[in-house]
Motif scaffolding. Structure first.
Motif, PDB file in Angstrom:
ATOM      1  N   ILE A  18       3.293  -7.040  -9.401  1.00  0.00           N
ATOM      2  CA  ILE A  18       4.466  -6.741  -8.575  1.00  0.00           C
ATOM      3  C   ILE A  18       5.496  -5.893  -9.310  1.00  0.00           C
ATOM      4  O   ILE A  18       6.320  -5.238  -8.673  1.00  0.00           O
ATOM      5  N   ILE A  19       5.481  -5.898 -10.639  1.00  0.00           N
ATOM      6  CA  ILE A  19       6.409  -5.085 -11.433  1.00  0.00           C
ATOM      7  C   ILE A  19       5.651  -4.518 -12.628  1.00  0.00           C
ATOM      8  O   ILE A  19       5.024  -5.269 -13.376  1.00  0.00           O
ATOM      9  N   PRO A  20       5.724  -3.186 -12.857  1.00  0.00           N
ATOM     10  CA  PRO A  20       6.173  -2.153 -11.921  1.00  0.00           C
ATOM     11  C   PRO A  20       5.151  -1.965 -10.814  1.00  0.00           C
ATOM     12  O   PRO A  20       4.095  -2.604 -10.821  1.00  0.00           O
ATOM     13  N   VAL A  21       5.443  -1.082  -9.860  1.00  0.00           N
ATOM     14  CA  VAL A  21       4.529  -0.858  -8.740  1.00  0.00           C
ATOM     15  C   VAL A  21       3.209  -0.304  -9.264  1.00  0.00           C
ATOM     16  O   VAL A  21       3.195   0.713  -9.963  1.00  0.00           O
ATOM     17  N   ILE A  75      15.706   6.541  -1.887  1.00  0.00           N
ATOM     18  CA  ILE A  75      14.838   5.740  -1.026  1.00  0.00           C
ATOM     19  C   ILE A  75      14.072   4.707  -1.842  1.00  0.00           C
ATOM     20  O   ILE A  75      13.992   3.526  -1.487  1.00  0.00           O
ATOM     21  N   LEU A  76      13.509   5.148  -2.952  1.00  0.00           N
ATOM     22  CA  LEU A  76      12.730   4.223  -3.784  1.00  0.00           C
ATOM     23  C   LEU A  76      13.614   3.157  -4.412  1.00  0.00           C
ATOM     24  O   LEU A  76      13.184   2.009  -4.587  1.00  0.00           O
ATOM     25  N   ALA A  77      14.848   3.517  -4.755  1.00  0.00           N
ATOM     26  CA  ALA A  77      15.767   2.542  -5.341  1.00  0.00           C
ATOM     27  C   ALA A  77      16.044   1.402  -4.363  1.00  0.00           C
ATOM     28  O   ALA A  77      16.324   0.269  -4.775  1.00  0.00           O
ATOM     29  N   ASP A  78      15.946   1.679  -3.069  1.00  0.00           N
ATOM     30  CA  ASP A  78      16.149   0.644  -2.057  1.00  0.00           C
ATOM     31  C   ASP A  78      14.853  -0.097  -1.735  1.00  0.00           C
ATOM     32  O   ASP A  78      14.849  -1.311  -1.550  1.00  0.00           O
ATOM     33  N   LEU A  79      13.748   0.643  -1.678  1.00  0.00           N
ATOM     34  CA  LEU A  79      12.479   0.040  -1.283  1.00  0.00           C
ATOM     35  C   LEU A  79      11.831  -0.793  -2.386  1.00  0.00           C
ATOM     36  O   LEU A  79      11.189  -1.808  -2.105  1.00  0.00           O
ATOM     37  N   LEU A  80      11.982  -0.371  -3.636  1.00  0.00           N
ATOM     38  CA  LEU A  80      11.295  -1.060  -4.732  1.00  0.00           C
ATOM     39  C   LEU A  80      11.743  -2.513  -4.895  1.00  0.00           C
ATOM     40  O   LEU A  80      10.895  -3.412  -4.978  1.00  0.00           O
ATOM     41  N   ALA A 119       0.827  -1.208   0.000  1.00  0.00           N
ATOM     42  CA  ALA A 119       0.000   0.000   0.000  1.00  0.00           C
ATOM     43  C   ALA A 119       0.864   1.262   0.000  1.00  0.00           C
ATOM     44  O   ALA A 119       0.566   2.231  -0.704  1.00  0.00           O
ATOM     45  N   VAL A 120       1.954   1.238   0.785  1.00  0.00           N
ATOM     46  CA  VAL A 120       2.843   2.398   0.843  1.00  0.00           C
ATOM     47  C   VAL A 120       3.501   2.655  -0.501  1.00  0.00           C
ATOM     48  O   VAL A 120       3.572   3.795  -0.987  1.00  0.00           O
ATOM     49  N   MET A 121       3.980   1.590  -1.142  1.00  0.00           N
ATOM     50  CA  MET A 121       4.643   1.747  -2.438  1.00  0.00           C
ATOM     51  C   MET A 121       3.656   2.230  -3.502  1.00  0.00           C
ATOM     52  O   MET A 121       4.002   3.073  -4.344  1.00  0.00           O
ATOM     53  N   SER A 122       2.428   1.741  -3.454  1.00  0.00           N
ATOM     54  CA  SER A 122       1.418   2.187  -4.413  1.00  0.00           C
ATOM     55  C   SER A 122       1.089   3.655  -4.200  1.00  0.00           C
ATOM     56  O   SER A 122       0.927   4.420  -5.157  1.00  0.00           O
ATOM     57  N   SER A 123       1.007   4.055  -2.929  1.00  0.00           N
ATOM     58  CA  SER A 123       0.718   5.449  -2.617  1.00  0.00           C
ATOM     59  C   SER A 123       1.855   6.364  -3.068  1.00  0.00           C
ATOM     60  O   SER A 123       1.621   7.428  -3.659  1.00  0.00           O
ATOM     61  N   LEU A 124       3.094   5.939  -2.818  1.00  0.00           N
ATOM     62  CA  LEU A 124       4.242   6.742  -3.241  1.00  0.00           C
ATOM     63  C   LEU A 124       4.315   6.841  -4.759  1.00  0.00           C
ATOM     64  O   LEU A 124       4.636   7.892  -5.314  1.00  0.00           O
ATOM     65  N   ALA A 125       4.013   5.726  -5.420  1.00  0.00           N
ATOM     66  CA  ALA A 125       4.066   5.722  -6.879  1.00  0.00           C
ATOM     67  C   ALA A 125       3.059   6.704  -7.466  1.00  0.00           C
ATOM     68  O   ALA A 125       3.301   7.303  -8.526  1.00  0.00           O
ATOM     69  N   ALA A 126       1.931   6.890  -6.769  1.00  0.00           N
ATOM     70  CA  ALA A 126       0.912   7.825  -7.253  1.00  0.00           C
ATOM     71  C   ALA A 126       1.301   9.270  -6.991  1.00  0.00           C
ATOM     72  O   ALA A 126       0.837  10.177  -7.685  1.00  0.00           O
ATOM     73  N   LYS A 127       2.164   9.518  -5.990  1.00  0.00           N
ATOM     74  CA  LYS A 127       2.512  10.879  -5.604  1.00  0.00           C
ATOM     75  C   LYS A 127       3.799  11.375  -6.255  1.00  0.00           C
ATOM     76  O   LYS A 127       3.964  12.563  -6.489  1.00  0.00           O
ATOM     77  N   VAL A 128       4.721  10.435  -6.526  1.00  0.00           N
ATOM     78  CA  VAL A 128       6.021  10.838  -7.059  1.00  0.00           C
ATOM     79  C   VAL A 128       5.906  11.155  -8.541  1.00  0.00           C
ATOM     80  O   VAL A 128       5.242  10.433  -9.302  1.00  0.00           O
ATOM     81  N   THR A 129       6.563  12.220  -8.954  1.00  0.00           N
ATOM     82  CA  THR A 129       6.582  12.587 -10.367  1.00  0.00           C
ATOM     83  C   THR A 129       7.595  11.708 -11.100  1.00  0.00           C
ATOM     84  O   THR A 129       8.788  11.707 -10.775  1.00  0.00           O
ATOM     85  N   VAL A 130       7.108  10.921 -12.042  1.00  0.00           N
ATOM     86  CA  VAL A 130       7.971   9.991 -12.772  1.00  0.00           C
ATOM     87  C   VAL A 130       8.795  10.777 -13.791  1.00  0.00           C
ATOM     88  O   VAL A 130       8.267  11.589 -14.558  1.00  0.00           O
ATOM     89  N   SER A 131      10.100  10.539 -13.787  1.00  0.00           N
ATOM     90  CA  SER A 131      11.007  11.211 -14.717  1.00  0.00           C
ATOM     91  C   SER A 131      12.020  10.203 -15.235  1.00  0.00           C
ATOM     92  O   SER A 131      11.951   9.010 -14.922  1.00  0.00           O
ATOM     93  N   GLU A 132      12.957  10.679 -16.033  1.00  0.00           N
ATOM     94  CA  GLU A 132      13.981   9.795 -16.578  1.00  0.00           C
ATOM     95  C   GLU A 132      14.872   9.221 -15.485  1.00  0.00           C
ATOM     96  O   GLU A 132      15.452   8.147 -15.644  1.00  0.00           O
ATOM     97  N   ASN A 133      14.984   9.936 -14.363  1.00  0.00           N
ATOM     98  CA  ASN A 133      15.829   9.478 -13.268  1.00  0.00           C
ATOM     99  C   ASN A 133      15.094   8.542 -12.304  1.00  0.00           C
ATOM    100  O   ASN A 133      15.713   8.027 -11.371  1.00  0.00           O
ATOM    101  N   SER A 134      13.806   8.350 -12.510  1.00  0.00           N
ATOM    102  CA  SER A 134      13.031   7.488 -11.619  1.00  0.00           C
ATOM    103  C   SER A 134      13.444   6.032 -11.807  1.00  0.00           C
ATOM    104  O   SER A 134      13.786   5.606 -12.919  1.00  0.00           O
TER     105      SER A 134
END
Length: 293
Positions: free
Chosen positions: A192-195, A221-226, A51-66
């Motif tokens: 499970i992939i992607p979030v 943080i996401l690079a470690d949590l994902l 749930a946390v990862m799904s919530s973060l994925a909805a809030k974070v702005t996806v870019s080339e560095n994501s």
């Protein structure tokens, strides 16, 4: 009509089978408690992290560095279905239900024009080779696993992540059996992939949204949590499957023991009737011979 000797042999054979099924039921019942406790204990953490990862994925702005596990490949064409099953049979419809759910998802994706591949984790999932002989991406050996550990899930997770980053698929779905009780195991499929993005609430929350600050930064943080999330979800599936397998096996062996008892009763009645008929026939022959003299 079967002879008395054949009936006696068959009754003995069914009794031997009944002893085996009764012993297997007791073994499964002994293993079920520990497996159930492990599955229930690991469920809140896995569900909350998802749930946390799904919530973060909805809030974070996806870019080339994501991270790629968050942003995806930019395509939605190749879907990988990870089918987690057991190594052994004699567990009722446990494996069959998982495979059936995975096949239903494959049919749905193919109807939408998607390319489907399979990743098998468990010997009983190999039945899919009959239906999709050219679509099996990998067959992961898990027969050596006696007690499920997070390191076992990490092996599968790292392999999946490496294949995802290599561009072998765009989306991965995980299918397993969620443990409800010894009688009920629910086939479940999750992405499970992607979030996956968290669903938007039907009613907008009242008040200001909480501000989220990342330290050191969101990408780190996401690079470690994902990757950890992928491993946790696979670990969760393994724990759920372990409990579901034992529950299903205990129920199946209990039914088999009962059926064997019913068969023994029927065969015993048939044996007694056949024996009585043979005795009656002999008496009639003796009486008829005596009267003839």
């Amino acid at each position: 009509m079967a002879s008395l000797k054949a009936l006696k042999i068959r009754i003995g054979s069914v009794k031997s089978t009944q002893k085996i099924t009764k012993a297997m039921k007791m073994v499964a019942a002994a293993k079920l408690r520990r497996a159930q406790e492990a599955a229930v204990a690991g469920r809140p953490y896995a569900e909350r992290l998802e749930a946390v990862m799904s919530s973060l994925a909805a809030k974070v702005t996806v870019s080339e560095n994501s991270p790629k596990l968050l942003a995806g490949t930019g395509k939605n064409q190749v879907h990988l279905i990870v089918v987690a099953t057991s190594e052994r049979g004699l567990a009722g419809a446990f494996n069959t239900n998982i495979v059936r759910a995975a096949r239903a998802k494959a049919v749905e994706l193919e109807a939408a024009g998607k390319t489907v591949k399979f990743y098998l984790a468990g010997k009983k999932g190999r039945v899919l080779r009959r239906f999709y002989p050219k679509q099996i991406l990998h067959d992961q050996e898990v027969g050596h696993i006696k007690n499920v550990a997070f390191t076992d899930a990490q092996i599968v997770a790292q392999d999946l992540i490496a294949r995802f980053e290599a561009g072998e698929f765009d989306v991965a779905h995980l299918f397993f059996a969620k443990f409800r009780s010894a009688l009920v195991q629910e086939p479940t499929g999750i992405q499970i992939i992607p979030v996956p993005l968290a669903p938007a609430p039907a009613v907008a929350p009242v008040g200001a949204q909480a501000a989220v600050e990342y330290e050191p930064d969101e990408e780190t943080i996401l690079a470690d949590l994902l990757p950890r999330n992928v491993g946790i979800q696979i670990f969760r599936a393994m724990l759920e499957n372990a409990a579901s397998e034992q529950g299903s096996r205990m129920t199946a062996m209990d039914n088999a023991t009962r059926n064997a008892g019913d068969m023994i009763n029927k065969l015993t009645v048939l044996y007694n009737r056949t024996r009585q008929a043979a005795i009656t026939t002999e008496l009639i022959e003796i009486i008829a011979g005596a009267e003839a003299l």
